[in-house]
Design an enzyme around this catalytic site. Structure first.
Site, PDB file in Angstrom:
ATOM      1  N   CYS A   1      -9.092  22.170  16.948  1.00 50.04           N
ATOM      2  CA  CYS A   1      -9.187  22.619  18.338  1.00 50.04           C
ATOM      3  C   CYS A   1      -8.610  21.598  19.295  1.00 50.04           C
ATOM      4  O   CYS A   1      -9.304  21.121  20.198  1.00 50.04           O
ATOM      5  CB  CYS A   1     -10.645  22.898  18.667  1.00 50.04           C
ATOM      6  N   GLU A   2      -7.370  21.208  19.071  1.00 54.26           N
ATOM      7  CA  GLU A   2      -6.676  20.298  19.983  1.00 54.26           C
ATOM      8  C   GLU A   2      -5.205  20.670  19.973  1.00 54.26           C
ATOM      9  O   GLU A   2      -4.627  20.887  18.903  1.00 54.26           O
ATOM     10  CB  GLU A   2      -6.771  18.846  19.498  1.00 54.26           C
TER      11      GLU A   2
ATOM     12  N   GLY B   1       0.863  -1.171   0.000  1.00 56.24           N
ATOM     13  CA  GLY B   1       0.000   0.000   0.000  1.00 56.24           C
ATOM     14  C   GLY B   1       0.900   1.221   0.000  1.00 56.24           C
ATOM     15  O   GLY B   1       1.152   1.865  -1.025  1.00 56.24           O
TER      16      GLY B   1
ATOM     17  N   TYR C   1      -2.318   6.869   3.404  1.00 55.76           N
ATOM     18  CA  TYR C   1      -3.105   6.976   4.634  1.00 55.76           C
ATOM     19  C   TYR C   1      -3.382   8.422   5.046  1.00 55.76           C
ATOM     20  O   TYR C   1      -3.635   8.701   6.221  1.00 55.76           O
ATOM     21  CB  TYR C   1      -2.423   6.195   5.770  1.00 55.76           C
TER      22      TYR C   1
HETATM   23  N1  LLP Z   1      -2.304  -6.087   3.435  1.00 53.89           N
HETATM   24  C1  LLP Z   1      -3.019  -6.082   4.567  1.00 53.89           C
HETATM   25  C2  LLP Z   1      -3.814  -7.258   4.917  1.00 53.89           C
HETATM   26  C3  LLP Z   1      -3.012  -4.943   5.393  1.00 53.89           C
HETATM   27  O1  LLP Z   1      -3.720  -4.938   6.508  1.00 53.89           O
HETATM   28  C4  LLP Z   1      -2.260  -3.817   5.005  1.00 53.89           C
HETATM   29  C5  LLP Z   1      -2.230  -2.609   5.830  1.00 53.89           C
HETATM   30  C6  LLP Z   1      -1.531  -3.872   3.802  1.00 53.89           C
HETATM   31  C7  LLP Z   1      -1.574  -5.026   3.053  1.00 53.89           C
HETATM   32  C8  LLP Z   1      -0.732  -2.720   3.296  1.00 53.89           C
HETATM   33  O2  LLP Z   1       0.303  -2.366   4.143  1.00 53.89           O
HETATM   34  P1  LLP Z   1       1.386  -1.272   3.688  1.00 53.89           P
HETATM   35  O3  LLP Z   1       2.109  -1.813   2.485  1.00 53.89           O
HETATM   36  O4  LLP Z   1       0.669  -0.023   3.379  1.00 53.89           O
HETATM   37  O5  LLP Z   1       2.259  -1.165   4.881  1.00 53.89           O
HETATM   38  N2  LLP Z   1      -2.807   3.703   8.818  1.00 53.89           N
HETATM   39  C9  LLP Z   1      -1.454   3.210   9.053  1.00 53.89           C
HETATM   40  C10 LLP Z   1      -1.169   1.966   8.264  1.00 53.89           C
HETATM   41  C11 LLP Z   1      -2.134   0.835   8.515  1.00 53.89           C
HETATM   42  C12 LLP Z   1      -1.877  -0.383   7.659  1.00 53.89           C
HETATM   43  C13 LLP Z   1      -3.019  -1.329   7.737  1.00 53.89           C
HETATM   44  N3  LLP Z   1      -2.883  -2.479   6.912  1.00 53.89           N
HETATM   45  C14 LLP Z   1      -0.449   4.310   8.767  1.00 53.89           C
HETATM   46  O6  LLP Z   1      -0.854   5.401   8.367  1.00 53.89           O
HETATM   47  O7  LLP Z   1       0.734   4.119   8.959  1.00 53.89           O
END
Ligand code: LLP
Length: 421
Positions: A351-352, A286, A380
């Site tokens: 407001c935080e 991602g 994200y």
């Molecule tokens: N596959 C699964 C099953 C996942 O749960 C995730 C991410 C990915 C792939 C992709 O992961 P990446 O390549 O993006 O690391 N909101 C957080 C990140 C949460 C990731 C959740 N799952 C942030 O902003 O760092």
């Protein structure tokens, strides 16, 4: 004589400082974008997205892995325009809710190219996935098996599945985004996996194709992947292995995550060594596909001196929750005066007191009206954006070859009460 400075690697591949010292993304001057489309705004280099997608594919090819799938984890940037780019590049797509499933289909992914994830999907979500014909459903536990067994009764075709296993391996990342440790809400434990595998192998309506893992996000080393693959290898022989996402991104110039090519190369060799050859390998990036493609533009609203110098901009935790949630670090610059020596706290408008985008950053004497650019907001940011303080969410602007196009419009004040009855 005007010189063209190069930017640090945190910026999109086609980011540059033009002869006037102003930031350009995809050939578009970001000050002009700010004037034309307003701020805050997410600005995305379309070529950067495509280049990283191609880099993943090329890396598997270079590693001699014929059977592979690169699956975009759409949660990282769930705008249909972004998803459409990756569909065009031949990627598959990870969806983790009915909403993401809906967006992926709308963006042009074929149902067969979808992998459906989640630790708490209800009957309705599974039914939608089954009806759409998603290629793979990742089973997260015994309750999922019960639910799916019930829902597939009477269907002529068996539904293909992966079993998500929690390998008991901890990656070096923030607790909130670490998922591979033994005590996790995700997946089936190593101890329970054999029973789950046995149940799925005996199923009439479900077909277990392979195993899935996702050990965490924003990881900078491949070691934990190797350990986790070794844990999966002990569970038997499967045709498909999905090693999840997790490759980290550089948020600041000092950070150097593994290059896509090296990361994929090491995964492929670990998989070959530990699982044997002839497997289908899947990976679910991602962040690594989208983080560095995007920057956020803000306008300075106020500068004050209360112990620190506080530079407040017109966005904040509504367009980027990551500093608040994970204490995530970012860089920033005045978009037409890079560098600088004025130490400031870059504050949001909410407001935080915690709504501080960067606690300590050097800027070039920021003034009211300046455009501030915060790089590496492609992952994200948009997807966790919210309407705190009833602040409308920013637009997404794609830039390429000097052309800017709005792919998600700014929310309006009327959007804010569009669901009120
Ligand atoms: N596959 C699964 C099953 C996942 O749960 C995730 C991410 C990915 C792939 C992709 O992961 P990446 O390549 O993006 O690391 N909101 C957080 C990140 C949460 C990731 C959740 N799952 C942030 O902003 O760092």
């Amino acid at each position: 004589m005007a010189t063209t400075q190069t930017l640090s690697h945190v910026y999109p591949i086609d980011g540059r400082l033009n002869a006037r010292g102003r930031l350009e993304i995809g050939g578009c001057d970001v000050l002009e974008l700010a004037d034309r489309f307003g701020t805050p705004a997410y600005v995305v280099s379309e070529d950067d997205l495509r280049a990283r997608a191609r880099a993943f594919i090329a890396a598997f090819e270079a590693a001699g892995q014929d059977d592979f799938r690169v699956v975009f984890a759409s949660k990282a940037f769930g705008a249909t325009a972004v998803m459409r780019v990756f569909a065009q590049e031949g990627l598959d797509c990870d969806v983790a809710s009915a909403g993401e499933l809906h967006l992926a289909l709308r963006a042009g992914f074929s149902p067969a190219s979808l992998v459906f994830h989640g630790n708490a999907r209800d009957d309705g979500e599974f039914q939608l996935a089954l009806d759409a014909g998603v290629g793979l459903i990742a089973v997260d536990g015994f309750d999922d098996i019960d639910r799916l067994e019930r829902l597939v009764k009477g269907r002529s075709e068996r539904q293909a599945l992966l079993l998500r296993v929690t390998p008991g391996v901890r990656g070096d990342t923030h607790d909130k985004i670490s998922t591979g440790q033994a005590d996790s809400k995700f997946g089936v434990s190593i101890g329970d996996a054999p029973a789950a595998i046995e149940r799925l192998r005996a199923s009439r309506g479900l077909e277990l194709r392979g195993l899935h893992m996702h050990i965490g996000s924003n990881l900078f080393s491949v070691g934990p992947f190797r350990a986790a693959i070794a844990a999966l290898a002990a569970l038997g022989d499967f045709a498909v292995y999905d090693v999840g996402g997790g490759l980290g991104a550089a948020y600041t110039a000092q950070q150097e995550p593994p290059a896509i090519e090296d990361f994929v190369g090491e995964i492929v060799s670990a998989a070959r060594e530990l699982l044997g050859s002839g497997k289908r390998l899947m990976i679910e990036p991602g962040r690594a596909l989208v983080a560095n493609a995007g920057v956020t533009l803000y306008r300075v609203i106020s500068v004050k001196h209360n112990v620190s110098t506080w530079v407040a901009v017109d966005g904040g935790m509504s367009d980027n929750l990551r500093p608040m949630l994970y204490g995530a670090g970012y860089e920033a610059d005045v978009a037409d005066r890079f560098g600088g020596t004025t130490r400031v706290q870059l504050a949001g408008k909410h407001c935080e007191s915690g709504d501080v985008i960067i606690k300590d950053v050097l800027l070039d004497d920021p003034r009211v009206g300046d455009v501030i650019v915060v790089p590496v907001t492609g992952a994200y940011g948009y997807s966790m954006a919210n309407n705190y303080n009833a602040v409308p969410r920013p637009p997404v602007i794609f830039c390429r070859d000097g052309e800017a196009r709005v792919v998600v419009r700014r929310e309006t004040l009327d959007d804010l009460h569009a669901r009120d009855l």
